[in-house]
Structure formats: structure tokens, C-alpha cells
Scaffold this motif. Structure first.
Motif, PDB file in Angstrom:
ATOM      1  N   TRP A  98       0.830  -1.207   0.000  1.00 16.94           N
ATOM      2  CA  TRP A  98       0.000   0.000   0.000  1.00 16.94           C
ATOM      3  C   TRP A  98       0.868   1.262   0.000  1.00 16.94           C
ATOM      4  O   TRP A  98       0.652   2.176  -0.790  1.00 16.94           O
ATOM      5  CB  TRP A  98      -0.940  -0.019   1.197  1.00 16.94           C
ATOM      6  N   LEU A  99       1.838   1.298   0.882  1.00 10.96           N
ATOM      7  CA  LEU A  99       2.693   2.480   0.974  1.00 10.96           C
ATOM      8  C   LEU A  99       3.522   2.672  -0.292  1.00 10.96           C
ATOM      9  O   LEU A  99       3.770   3.805  -0.710  1.00 10.96           O
ATOM     10  CB  LEU A  99       3.591   2.401   2.214  1.00 10.96           C
ATOM     11  N   SER A 100       3.927   1.584  -0.919  1.00 13.38           N
ATOM     12  CA  SER A 100       4.734   1.685  -2.141  1.00 13.38           C
ATOM     13  C   SER A 100       3.939   2.249  -3.319  1.00 13.38           C
ATOM     14  O   SER A 100       4.523   2.771  -4.263  1.00 13.38           O
ATOM     15  CB  SER A 100       5.327   0.326  -2.522  1.00 13.38           C
ATOM     16  N   LEU A 101       2.624   2.167  -3.250  1.00 12.77           N
ATOM     17  CA  LEU A 101       1.796   2.688  -4.343  1.00 12.77           C
ATOM     18  C   LEU A 101       1.850   4.209  -4.425  1.00 12.77           C
ATOM     19  O   LEU A 101       1.678   4.770  -5.508  1.00 12.77           O
ATOM     20  CB  LEU A 101       0.346   2.227  -4.187  1.00 12.77           C
ATOM     21  N   GLY A 102       2.070   4.879  -3.303  1.00 11.10           N
ATOM     22  CA  GLY A 102       2.181   6.335  -3.290  1.00 11.10           C
ATOM     23  C   GLY A 102       1.056   7.006  -4.052  1.00 11.10           C
ATOM     24  O   GLY A 102      -0.118   6.729  -3.839  1.00 11.10           O
ATOM     25  N   GLU A 103       1.422   7.882  -4.986  1.00 12.94           N
ATOM     26  CA  GLU A 103       0.413   8.627  -5.743  1.00 12.94           C
ATOM     27  C   GLU A 103      -0.409   7.741  -6.677  1.00 12.94           C
ATOM     28  O   GLU A 103      -1.471   8.140  -7.155  1.00 12.94           O
ATOM     29  CB  GLU A 103       1.069   9.744  -6.549  1.00 12.94           C
TER      30      GLU A 103
END
Length: 167
Positions: free
Chosen positions: A45-50
Motif C-alpha cells: 500500500w505504501l509503495s503505491l504512493g500517488e
């Protein structure tokens, strides 16, 4: 096993609303414990960013990771729910995510399938063999690979709402 009639009714009840405005919400339901692969989910989830666009991540459950998960901004954590309350949560979601490291069955997959909810499920969830056809109503991913999960989540995010609804 799941109370399928309860979840199927929720699907029928929410279908018109989902046709008008599909909910951009990933949903995890389960114990908030390491075996459920929440570190993989959070990393993805965090790696998806924008690339998350307007999608949200909601977690439903209780367990030893609750305080750690509550501290991550942008993630909604809700307490365990009985099926009568959970049915509305599932009907309000856009995609179930079950990143388990080990899951002999996984009733939430059965419940989500009955509610017409697309799914992204790790390759070790037993019930996925009965309720998930990859590419038709969701996707599998390798349980130990947050990049693979992020790829599948991004695939769902980038899909037109009409295609997600068809899943």
C-alpha cells in the motif's frame, strides 16, 4: 462457512449504487496478526504512493498489530464485526485483499464472493481455489512478495470501474 444469503442480498441491494459510483476501497478482514500478512499489505500500500489515486485501505479486525496499524496515516482500522455488521462493510468496499501467509480456508473469501466483491488473495489461501478465478473475479499474488501485491492492487486501481464491477 459463510451465510451466503446475507451477503448475496447485500450485493443486490448495493448494485445500483455501485453502478453509479464504484467504491474505491480496498478491504482487509481478519485477525490483525503477523500470520495474516499485514506487513506485506502495508508495504504494498505504501509503495503505491500517488498511484493510489482516490482509493482507500480499510482494515477490520482485532489483534496484536492494532496499535501499530492505527499509527499509519491514511489507513482506516475498524474493530472486529459480526457477520450482520460485516455484510455492510463488504458491500461498501471495492475489493477484498487477503494477504495471508497461511490460511487453510478463509471464510471472508466465501463471503466476498457471495457479495460480488472482487478479490486480491495470496496464493496460500485455501478457499481461493473454490471462489477465485484469477482475471475473472480478482487476482492471486505470491504471499511473500509485496511488489506482486502492489502490482495487483495497481492493476485494480487502473481498471475502469465498469470492468471492476463486472468482476
Amino acid at each position: 462457512s459463510a451465510e451466503t444469503s446475507l451477503f448475496a442480498q447485500a450485493y443486490a441491494h448495493r448494485l445500483q449504487q455501485k453502478r453509479r459510483e464504484y467504491p474505491h476501497r480496498f478491504l482487509f478482514v481478519g485477525r490483525l496478526e503477523p500470520i495474516k500478512g499485514l506487513d506485506t499489505l502495508i508495504d504494498a500500500w505504501l509503495s503505491l504512493g500517488e498511484h493510489r489515486r482516490d482509493w482507500e485501505l480499510h482494515l477490520v479486525g482485532t489483534g496484536s498489530l492494532r496499535a501499530k496499524l492505527d499509527a499509519i496515516s491514511g489507513i482506516v482500522v475498524k474493530d472486529f464485526m459480526q457477520p450482520e455488521a460485516l455484510v455492510d462493510e463488504i458491500a461498501s468496499a471495492g475489493c477484498l485483499v487477503l494477504p495471508s501467509r497461511g490460511e487453510p480456508w478463509g471464510v471472508v473469501v466465501h463471503e466476498s464472493a457471495a457479495a460480488g466483491l472482487p478479490m486480491i488473495v495470496s496464493d496460500v489461501v485455501g478457499s481461493a481455489t473454490a471462489f477465485l478465478v484469477s482475471g475473472m473475479n480478482g487476482f492471486h499474488f505470491e504471499w511473500s512478495d509485496p511488489r506482486d501485491l502492489a502490482r495487483r492492487m495497481r492493476q485494480m486501481i487502473e481498471m475502469p470501474d465498469t470492468e471492476i464491477l463486472a468482476m
